[in-house]
Design a protein around this motif. Sequence first.
Motif, PDB file in Angstrom:
ATOM      1  N   TYR A   1      41.438 -68.564  -5.337  1.00  0.00           N
ATOM      2  CA  TYR A   1      42.357 -67.449  -5.141  1.00  0.00           C
ATOM      3  C   TYR A   1      42.253 -66.904  -3.724  1.00  0.00           C
ATOM      4  CZ  TYR A   1      38.178 -64.540  -6.022  1.00  0.00           C
ATOM      5  OH  TYR A   1      36.922 -63.965  -5.971  1.00  0.00           O
ATOM      6  N   VAL A   2      43.330 -66.261  -3.277  1.00  0.00           N
ATOM      7  CA  VAL A   2      43.329 -65.531  -2.020  1.00  0.00           C
ATOM      8  C   VAL A   2      43.248 -64.046  -2.364  1.00  0.00           C
ATOM      9  CG1 VAL A   2      45.865 -65.462  -1.929  1.00  0.00           C
ATOM     10  CG2 VAL A   2      44.546 -65.168   0.167  1.00  0.00           C
ATOM     11  N   ALA A   3      42.511 -63.281  -1.566  1.00  0.00           N
ATOM     12  CA  ALA A   3      42.225 -61.885  -1.907  1.00  0.00           C
ATOM     13  C   ALA A   3      42.486 -60.962  -0.725  1.00  0.00           C
ATOM     14  CB  ALA A   3      40.770 -61.744  -2.356  1.00  0.00           C
ATOM     15  N   GLY A   4      42.906 -59.734  -1.051  1.00  0.00           N
ATOM     16  CA  GLY A   4      43.026 -58.660  -0.074  1.00  0.00           C
ATOM     17  C   GLY A   4      42.370 -57.417  -0.632  1.00  0.00           C
ATOM     18  N   GLN A   5      41.692 -56.654   0.218  1.00  0.00           N
ATOM     19  CA  GLN A   5      40.928 -55.509  -0.273  1.00  0.00           C
ATOM     20  C   GLN A   5      41.015 -54.350   0.711  1.00  0.00           C
ATOM     21  OE1 GLN A   5      36.198 -54.698  -0.524  1.00  0.00           O
ATOM     22  NE2 GLN A   5      36.885 -56.433  -1.749  1.00  0.00           N
ATOM     23  N   THR A   6      41.126 -53.132   0.188  1.00  0.00           N
ATOM     24  CA  THR A   6      41.006 -51.926   1.000  1.00  0.00           C
ATOM     25  C   THR A   6      40.048 -50.973   0.303  1.00  0.00           C
ATOM     26  OG1 THR A   6      42.208 -50.165   2.142  1.00  0.00           O
ATOM     27  CG2 THR A   6      42.991 -50.747  -0.050  1.00  0.00           C
ATOM     28  N   SER A   7      39.264 -50.241   1.096  1.00  0.00           N
ATOM     29  CA  SER A   7      38.214 -49.381   0.549  1.00  0.00           C
ATOM     30  C   SER A   7      38.074 -48.139   1.410  1.00  0.00           C
ATOM     31  CB  SER A   7      36.861 -50.109   0.504  1.00  0.00           C
ATOM     32  OG  SER A   7      36.974 -51.378  -0.085  1.00  0.00           O
ATOM     33  N   PHE A   8      37.636 -47.018   0.772  1.00  0.00           N
ATOM     34  CA  PHE A   8      37.383 -45.780   1.492  1.00  0.00           C
ATOM     35  C   PHE A   8      36.130 -45.115   0.936  1.00  0.00           C
ATOM     36  CE2 PHE A   8      41.856 -46.550   2.096  1.00  0.00           C
ATOM     37  CZ  PHE A   8      42.090 -46.163   3.412  1.00  0.00           C
ATOM     38  N   ALA A   9      35.302 -44.571   1.831  1.00  0.00           N
ATOM     39  CA  ALA A   9      34.054 -43.931   1.431  1.00  0.00           C
ATOM     40  C   ALA A   9      34.322 -42.695   0.588  1.00  0.00           C
ATOM     41  CB  ALA A   9      33.235 -43.553   2.656  1.00  0.00           C
ATOM     42  N   ASN A  10      33.469 -42.484  -0.434  1.00  0.00           N
ATOM     43  CA  ASN A  10      33.609 -41.267  -1.233  1.00  0.00           C
ATOM     44  C   ASN A  10      32.293 -40.523  -1.480  1.00  0.00           C
ATOM     45  OD1 ASN A  10      32.580 -43.120  -3.050  1.00  0.00           O
ATOM     46  ND2 ASN A  10      34.160 -42.843  -4.600  1.00  0.00           N
ATOM     47  N   PHE A  11      31.153 -41.114  -1.193  1.00  0.00           N
ATOM     48  CA  PHE A  11      29.883 -40.395  -1.245  1.00  0.00           C
ATOM     49  C   PHE A  11      28.980 -40.964  -0.150  1.00  0.00           C
ATOM     50  CE2 PHE A  11      31.376 -40.112  -5.660  1.00  0.00           C
ATOM     51  CZ  PHE A  11      31.276 -38.739  -5.874  1.00  0.00           C
ATOM     52  N   GLY A  12      28.101 -40.126   0.398  1.00  0.00           N
ATOM     53  CA  GLY A  12      27.154 -40.609   1.390  1.00  0.00           C
ATOM     54  C   GLY A  12      27.429 -40.152   2.804  1.00  0.00           C
ATOM     55  N   ASN A  13      28.164 -39.047   2.962  1.00  0.00           N
ATOM     56  CA  ASN A  13      28.358 -38.427   4.280  1.00  0.00           C
ATOM     57  C   ASN A  13      29.036 -39.363   5.280  1.00  0.00           C
ATOM     58  OD1 ASN A  13      28.168 -36.205   6.016  1.00  0.00           O
ATOM     59  ND2 ASN A  13      26.278 -36.965   6.942  1.00  0.00           N
ATOM     60  N   ALA A  14      30.058 -40.095   4.807  1.00  0.00           N
ATOM     61  CA  ALA A  14      30.807 -40.997   5.700  1.00  0.00           C
ATOM     62  C   ALA A  14      32.272 -41.011   5.302  1.00  0.00           C
ATOM     63  CB  ALA A  14      30.212 -42.400   5.657  1.00  0.00           C
TER      64      ALA A  14
ATOM     65  N   GLY B   1      40.584 -62.688   2.447  1.00  0.00           N
ATOM     66  CA  GLY B   1      39.801 -63.913   2.394  1.00  0.00           C
ATOM     67  C   GLY B   1      40.110 -64.740   1.161  1.00  0.00           C
ATOM     68  N   PHE B   2      39.151 -65.602   0.790  1.00  0.00           N
ATOM     69  CA  PHE B   2      39.329 -66.521  -0.331  1.00  0.00           C
ATOM     70  C   PHE B   2      38.162 -66.400  -1.299  1.00  0.00           C
ATOM     71  CE2 PHE B   2      41.786 -68.349   3.100  1.00  0.00           C
ATOM     72  CZ  PHE B   2      42.942 -68.795   2.467  1.00  0.00           C
ATOM     73  N   GLY B   3      38.424 -66.790  -2.541  1.00  0.00           N
ATOM     74  CA  GLY B   3      37.381 -66.800  -3.549  1.00  0.00           C
ATOM     75  C   GLY B   3      37.506 -68.007  -4.454  1.00  0.00           C
ATOM     76  N   ALA B   4      36.406 -68.310  -5.162  1.00  0.00           N
ATOM     77  CA  ALA B   4      36.386 -69.408  -6.131  1.00  0.00           C
ATOM     78  C   ALA B   4      35.731 -68.912  -7.412  1.00  0.00           C
ATOM     79  CB  ALA B   4      35.619 -70.596  -5.568  1.00  0.00           C
ATOM     80  N   ARG B   5      36.246 -69.386  -8.547  1.00  0.00           N
ATOM     81  CA  ARG B   5      35.704 -68.957  -9.835  1.00  0.00           C
ATOM     82  C   ARG B   5      35.516 -70.161 -10.751  1.00  0.00           C
ATOM     83  NH1 ARG B   5      41.252 -67.445 -10.557  1.00  0.00           N
ATOM     84  NH2 ARG B   5      40.903 -65.289  -9.910  1.00  0.00           N
ATOM     85  N   THR B   6      34.629 -70.017 -11.730  1.00  0.00           N
ATOM     86  CA  THR B   6      34.431 -71.066 -12.732  1.00  0.00           C
ATOM     87  C   THR B   6      35.454 -70.912 -13.843  1.00  0.00           C
ATOM     88  OG1 THR B   6      32.924 -69.747 -14.108  1.00  0.00           O
ATOM     89  CG2 THR B   6      31.958 -70.976 -12.263  1.00  0.00           C
TER      90      THR B   6
ATOM     91  N   PHE C   1      32.079 -66.011 -10.173  1.00  0.00           N
ATOM     92  CA  PHE C   1      32.908 -66.148  -8.978  1.00  0.00           C
ATOM     93  C   PHE C   1      32.081 -65.904  -7.722  1.00  0.00           C
ATOM     94  CE2 PHE C   1      32.964 -61.606  -9.651  1.00  0.00           C
ATOM     95  CZ  PHE C   1      32.951 -61.075  -8.365  1.00  0.00           C
ATOM     96  N   SER C   2      32.603 -66.381  -6.611  1.00  0.00           N
ATOM     97  CA  SER C   2      32.087 -66.043  -5.288  1.00  0.00           C
ATOM     98  C   SER C   2      33.277 -65.919  -4.350  1.00  0.00           C
ATOM     99  CB  SER C   2      31.116 -67.110  -4.782  1.00  0.00           C
ATOM    100  OG  SER C   2      31.776 -68.347  -4.630  1.00  0.00           O
ATOM    101  N   GLN C   3      33.136 -65.094  -3.312  1.00  0.00           N
ATOM    102  CA  GLN C   3      34.241 -64.897  -2.387  1.00  0.00           C
ATOM    103  C   GLN C   3      33.704 -64.544  -1.008  1.00  0.00           C
ATOM    104  OE1 GLN C   3      36.345 -61.679  -4.452  1.00  0.00           O
ATOM    105  NE2 GLN C   3      35.449 -60.162  -3.068  1.00  0.00           N
TER     106      GLN C   3
END
Length: 502
Positions: A394-407, A416-421, A432-434
């Motif tokens: 599979y091809v993957a896209g990800q977005t993330s934002f900090a919510n704890f830890g003073n950042a 990127g890409f990933g592979a699964r059994t 899986f791994s990616q």
Amino acid sequence: MKKILFALIFSSQFLIAQTEIVPEKKTQRAFAKIDFLSIEMPDLKELNMGFTGIHYNLMLNDWSYAGLGIYGAVTGTRGGFFTLGVNAGIKKYFGKDFYVDTGFHFGGGGGAAAPDGGGAFILPHFNLGYNFNKFSVNSGWSYVNFFDGGLIKGHQVNLGLEIPLDYDYANYEISENEYDFTALKKSDWNINSKRISLLFHVNNLKIKGNTQGINNGKTIRLAGFELASYLSKNWFAFLKVDGAFDGIKAGFMDVFLGGGYHLSFNKNNTNILAKFGAGAAGGGGIDTQGGFLIYPDISIEQKIFGDIYIAINKGYIMSLNSHFYTSSYGVGLKYYIDRNGIKADKKYASGKFKGFEVITKHDIYFNAKRDTGIEQNMHQISLQINFDLNKNIYVAGQTSFANFGNAGAYGEGIVGFGARTNPILKNKIILFSQALAGAAGGGGISTGQGLILKPSAGFHYVLNNALSFRAAGGYIKAKGGELSNPFLNFGIKYHLSFLKMN
């Protein structure tokens, strides 16, 4: 005679079986929402921060919904303030067109040196709305609180516009099954197809104007994606998201929503697209004032093979008063898909069901290195979308934002890409791994100019036809920064398949 009769019976049974095995077309009720609220800042001398959100919610039944949303600052002085979160609520009609909408949004994010603490915040609301059939409007009370050490909190009025955006789908387990045109023509999938496109690109912003201090004249290099949905043969709407990985201090990102016109020639091998968008941008030391920018652009695309095109674009990104003004140019790969219907402008011989996954998860970065040299755990809320190339890749896209830890201002945009059994242990576990890479920065996290690498591995536990529990561990490394540490995450995966014409 007996042989002929047997052949006819066998053929008829085979055709009936072929018709019966075409998967059922299901419909998920859903709606998109754009809302706006004016947030009073802790320093009363500062202008209110205009906060606008883009949400997509699924109706769980006749009266409740859940979904995801991203917010960005568009007025005030905090351009570059972005958040990501989850929605849940109750929408109950009284009378034919009036309704009550009450719910909450929980998320993380921040930016622009704002007092956002760790970034975690809540945003409950209580609205009254009216349905105009093709769209609805609502307004009411809301309350925002950046409760993890932040100072931003208060009550305000919110305004919202909602548009129904239902979609058709099939169960995930039949993904990669292929059916010929004859069988599909006798099924519920014998309807008009819907065209979408997905562009992965590298973009460059040449900063102009002496209002940008040390960044004047620099070129920001960004990576991101653009998703377009066609409203007709030529007109489309698009969502564009980018993050900086080189050229300036990490942390700049943009989000644009807009529309455009598509013109094809050279036997549909060449396309010209004119686009106009509006949205929010900022961060990384770039001064976009309130954050609201416009984005005119023109692109030319050339077919490489199949439904894949190479795209080159040239445009501008600017504030209305030209305080922030850049030339924009880039290159990318675009993939076109005719989906969920066999009636299309092109002729197809078959259709294949393709897997699609949406993952909402919580990341924990252990001892995340800061620019100050301090190490402290950081948490973030994350959204990942997977598109299956086949059963195992599979091809993957990800977005993330900090919510704890003073950042609170930290964010990521990676692909990127990933592979699964194949499923194991009574079809309940999938390993899986990616490997993902892209842009990250903000919140004082040491990411240099923003380029990060993020490999991971984990498992899914299947809960039902639509949901799985997901957990993973991995390592994040910033190229040019000191961020280099292990992480864990866990969350929920929503999976389905859609019909792609071949």
